[in-house]
Design a protein around this motif. Structure first.
Motif, PDB file in Angstrom:
ATOM      1  N   VAL A  63       0.786  -1.242   0.000  1.00 16.12           N
ATOM      2  CA  VAL A  63       0.000   0.000   0.000  1.00 16.12           C
ATOM      3  C   VAL A  63       0.812   1.283   0.000  1.00 16.12           C
ATOM      4  CG1 VAL A  63      -1.932  -1.133   1.149  1.00 16.12           C
ATOM      5  CG2 VAL A  63      -0.299   0.147   2.505  1.00 16.12           C
ATOM      6  N   GLN A  64       2.048   1.270   0.442  1.00 21.84           N
ATOM      7  CA  GLN A  64       2.786   2.513   0.655  1.00 21.84           C
ATOM      8  C   GLN A  64       2.819   3.445  -0.560  1.00 21.84           C
ATOM      9  OE1 GLN A  64       6.979   2.429   1.303  1.00 21.84           O
ATOM     10  NE2 GLN A  64       7.317   0.760  -0.119  1.00 21.84           N
ATOM     11  N   VAL A 120      -1.872   3.204  -2.302  1.00 17.69           N
ATOM     12  CA  VAL A 120      -3.147   3.485  -1.644  1.00 17.69           C
ATOM     13  C   VAL A 120      -3.001   4.708  -0.749  1.00 17.69           C
ATOM     14  CG1 VAL A 120      -4.917   2.553  -0.098  1.00 17.69           C
ATOM     15  CG2 VAL A 120      -3.692   1.016  -1.663  1.00 17.69           C
ATOM     16  N   LEU A 157      -3.254   6.930   2.253  1.00 15.56           N
ATOM     17  CA  LEU A 157      -3.482   6.683   3.679  1.00 15.56           C
ATOM     18  C   LEU A 157      -3.479   7.991   4.456  1.00 15.56           C
ATOM     19  CD1 LEU A 157      -1.098   3.608   4.122  1.00 15.56           C
ATOM     20  CD2 LEU A 157      -3.589   3.557   3.865  1.00 15.56           C
ATOM     21  N   ASN A 174       1.007   8.893   3.864  1.00 14.88           N
ATOM     22  CA  ASN A 174       1.752   8.766   2.613  1.00 14.88           C
ATOM     23  C   ASN A 174       1.216   9.798   1.624  1.00 14.88           C
ATOM     24  OD1 ASN A 174      -0.698   7.574   1.864  1.00 14.88           O
ATOM     25  ND2 ASN A 174       0.226   5.804   0.904  1.00 14.88           N
ATOM     26  N   THR A 183       4.076  14.176   4.513  1.00 10.31           N
ATOM     27  CA  THR A 183       3.564  13.038   5.281  1.00 10.31           C
ATOM     28  C   THR A 183       3.831  13.242   6.768  1.00 10.31           C
ATOM     29  OG1 THR A 183       5.621  11.781   4.997  1.00 10.31           O
ATOM     30  CG2 THR A 183       3.882  11.456   3.340  1.00 10.31           C
ATOM     31  N   LEU A 191       5.095   6.233   8.775  1.00  7.34           N
ATOM     32  CA  LEU A 191       4.873   4.936   8.142  1.00  7.34           C
ATOM     33  C   LEU A 191       6.190   4.180   7.951  1.00  7.34           C
ATOM     34  CD1 LEU A 191       2.539   3.224   7.069  1.00  7.34           C
ATOM     35  CD2 LEU A 191       2.916   4.241   4.824  1.00  7.34           C
TER      36      LEU A 191
END
Length: 173
Positions: free
Chosen positions: A25-26, A29, A31, A35, A122, A137
């Motif tokens: 996902v990094q 997607v 978040l 990110n 981020t 993250l």
């Protein structure tokens, strides 16, 4: 024969699962503040992102596969070595890419612009040092990787004791 899966093995599998999720996902997607997929796509081509994702996911799947295959059993020496050395290699990359530039400034000047472009918006709880800061993250990924190494070392050094007891219970009188 019933397998006795140790808590350490369950923790390691949970850690690998988080790393697998992180790798998927990094870059793809959104978040929220954790990110910035748009910034990552601006800094990397689609083919680069696909290649990096497949390599990262593949190596975590190998680690997970080995762990699942041998959970609750005696780990052959090559599996112990693979689980330790593979994670150590990833961790060395983490140190070179993030923590050495961040803490000591070595190589930071080459990374500042790119890191700020991809990760500047981020969430991070650490202070900026040498122009960069590991975001939250990545920090979670790095700490999970470190704990994974520690857990594999624990499993490697304590599993022989358990197999001795197991082997002794089947001795013929």
């Amino acid at each position: 024969m019933k397998k006795e899966i140790r808590i350490s093995e369950k923790l390691l599998l949970a850690g690998f699962s988080f790393m697998f999720f992180f790798m998927i996902v990094q870059d793809w997607v959104p978040l929220g503040s954790f990110n910035d997929v748009q910034a990552i796509r601006e800094a990397n081509s689609y083919n680069e992102l696909i290649t990096v994702t497949l390599i990262n996911v593949g190596q975590i799947l190998i680690l997970m596969g080995l762990l699942v295959k041998f959970m609750g059993k005696r780990y052959p020496i090559w599996v112990k070595l693979w689980l330790i050395i593979h994670q150590l290699c990833i961790f060395v990359g983490v140190l070179i890419s993030w923590w050495i530039p961040y803490l000591f400034g070595y190589g930071a000047e080459q990374k500042v612009e790119r890191y700020n472009q991809m990760f500047g918006d981020t969430h991070s709880f650490l202070p900026v040092m040498n122009g960069i800061v590991p975001n939250t993250l990545h920090f979670l990924f790095h700490i999970t990787l470190l704990f994974g190494i520690i857990i594999v070392l624990y499993i490697s050094f304590t599993s022989s004791r358990n197999t001795k007891n197991y082997n002794n219970s089947y001795s013929v009188n």
